[in-house]
Design a protein around this motif. Sequence first.
Motif, short mmCIF file in Angstrom:
data_model
loop_
_atom_site.label_atom_id
_atom_site.label_comp_id
_atom_site.label_asym_id
_atom_site.label_seq_id
_atom_site.Cartn_x
_atom_site.Cartn_y
_atom_site.Cartn_z
N ASP A 76 0.86 -1.38 0.09
CA ASP A 76 0.29 -0.01 0.00
C ASP A 76 0.99 1.25 0.09
OD1 ASP A 76 -2.86 1.15 1.05
OD2 ASP A 76 -1.02 1.99 2.20
N ILE A 135 1.78 3.07 3.44
CA ILE A 135 2.55 2.24 4.11
C ILE A 135 4.11 2.35 3.73
CG2 ILE A 135 3.27 -0.12 4.92
CD1 ILE A 135 0.23 -0.92 5.07
N ARG A 136 4.11 2.38 2.32
CA ARG A 136 5.44 2.70 1.81
C ARG A 136 6.04 3.91 2.15
NH1 ARG A 136 4.15 0.91 -3.45
NH2 ARG A 136 4.10 3.16 -4.02
N TYR A 166 7.12 3.78 5.71
CA TYR A 166 8.42 2.81 5.81
C TYR A 166 9.43 3.69 5.27
CZ TYR A 166 11.23 -1.30 4.53
OH TYR A 166 12.28 -2.07 4.69
N PRO A 175 7.89 -3.54 6.27
CA PRO A 175 6.46 -3.43 6.80
C PRO A 175 5.98 -4.61 7.62
CG PRO A 175 6.73 -2.54 4.53
CD PRO A 175 8.11 -3.42 5.05
N GLU A 206 -0.82 -4.06 3.72
CA GLU A 206 -1.75 -3.08 3.73
C GLU A 206 -2.37 -2.83 5.16
OE1 GLU A 206 -5.22 -4.90 1.11
OE2 GLU A 206 -4.84 -6.74 2.39
N PRO A 207 -2.96 -1.77 5.32
CA PRO A 207 -3.52 -1.45 6.55
C PRO A 207 -4.92 -2.56 6.85
CG PRO A 207 -4.23 0.10 5.15
CD PRO A 207 -3.57 -0.71 4.37
N THR A 251 -2.66 5.77 8.30
CA THR A 251 -2.84 6.23 6.99
C THR A 251 -3.89 7.25 6.90
OG1 THR A 251 -5.00 5.03 6.99
CG2 THR A 251 -2.77 3.72 6.36
N VAL A 272 -0.43 1.65 11.08
CA VAL A 272 0.73 1.01 10.21
C VAL A 272 1.72 0.51 11.17
CG1 VAL A 272 2.13 1.37 8.52
CG2 VAL A 272 -0.11 2.37 8.22
#
Lengths: 482, 95
Positions: free
Chosen positions: A269, A272-273, A276, A398, A402-403, A441, A447
């Motif tokens: 996602d 998230i990236r 991170y 991560p 995805e969340p 998010t 996350v």
Amino acid sequence: MKLYELSLMQLINLLNKKEVKAEEVIRSFAERIERIEKKINAFITLNLENAINSAKLIDQKKQKGKLAGIPFAIKDNILTKGIRTTCASRILENFVPPYNATVIEKIISEDGIIIGKTNMDEFAMGSSTENSGFFQTKNPWDLGRVPGGSSGGSAAAVASMEVPIALGSDTGGSIRQPAAFCGLVGLKPTYGRVSRYGLVAFASSLDQIGPLTRTVEDCAYIMNLISGFDPKDSTSSNQPVPDYLSEIKKEIKGLRIGFVGGNLIENVDSRIRELYNEILHKLEKNGIGLEEVNFTYWEYALASYYIIAPSEASSNLARYDGIKYGYRVSSYSNLKDLYSKTRTSGFGEEVKRRIILGTFALSSGYYEDYYLKAIKTRALIAKEFKEAFNRVDLIVSPTTPEPAFKFGEKLDPISMYLSDIFTITANLAGIPALSVPIGLTEENLPVGLQIMGNYFEESKILNFAYLLEKDLKFYQYKPNLT
Amino acid sequence: MRQIDFDYLCELANLKLSREERIRLEPQIKKIIEWVNKLEELKIDVNEEKAFGIDSILPLRKDKPEISLSLEDVLSMFPEKERNFLKVPKVIEGK
């Protein structure tokens, strides 16, 4: 601030200074549970009355344990003497164990109090708690979404402040993924670090018990009390247990962090990236050595896991046959009929799916091509980790691609299995790994960052997680449940 | 890939699926098996005994009996019992 809003360490400080009584603490959480549990559905069984009585007795004690007056939520696959333990399965719906798991003995011997047993995917098979044989648990951050799984009830109970701490079990990410989805710290210790005596077996070479807490300090504190060798668990290790609480506060020098990059990260996602990458930037700016680590065999991890885990499950779950304990159908024609009728009506669909899959992988003619091949792949994954830990102290990724997702969003089993992509390698290798929250998010969903370490190096993981936590202070964020 | 005898697997696993369950599960399981067939790509030669990641030696205990659960505790787990016995269906078939 209400008592139920406090972290484990804050509560322990107040209790130690005798500023509050155990009974007041338990009553505060019991009231919180009574008020919001119908929204969350974290618990299968509540033990409130007994918990209050235990607190009264503890208040009268002169010598109190290190967890005196602390309420615990326990995943319902960890045996609790006299308290129903169901594994969220119809087949164990009325099972009341006659003994405690070693972790429960340890908690009770320090005057900790079991306030209830939490919902989970049936027999810990799943990543959303939707596979519970009883009901769904909601994510406190968004009631339309799953809390993750399989320790979803434990995560939801801590995130909604129904308890300050819970225990879960992690076979492929079942502590870390719900911790990430619910904004918590969740640790899967090294295989053998924490006794599994009294943990209902799912996949014995992968299962580990671990904590879910709101802070890293809380996690370190409970690890001091539940870790160590247990003569009742032949897979538990006699490696000495360090004082994690003092270890986390040590200054870190010359730390080298490996990070997972490449294709694996490209597919996660975008938010998230982004979070991170922000963390990685920050580390670099602070002079921490970074190195991208590439794993040749990571892409085979899911396939290996989804052979090994179902194989072990099909063998472990053979014991639920209606004979020795649990549920038994009332009408049957012979012994074989009793077995199959009991199992067919007692198990849910995901459990059946995995039992059949495991039976296939272990059956004559397929064993070498499937189970044996998976075991060998696992050895290669472990070897790659060992080599990587010669160059770096810790490896980050991560926790999830995805969340938290919505209920019913992943109906196809494979799409659900893919959500374990970052977490299963630690189980396959047997190394410790922790998820720590690193942000939210746009939709206000937590996350998590996964931190993996070498065997028995939980201290290093916790130390680094503590450093991140001091900077990010995620524990200040709380889901809005009013 | 070789044929999967779904009925035989259910028989081995002591499961009697309903028609609806079978319609759902059989294609899913075949799909999962195809998915894990990814391992066929790997050509590996590793000794099985080295498969487990942790090198630590597991401690042994003395082969000495210890106090276990009481009879009452064990009986409490049985789905059906008579006096101090676990009640099971008749095992010997025939007249």
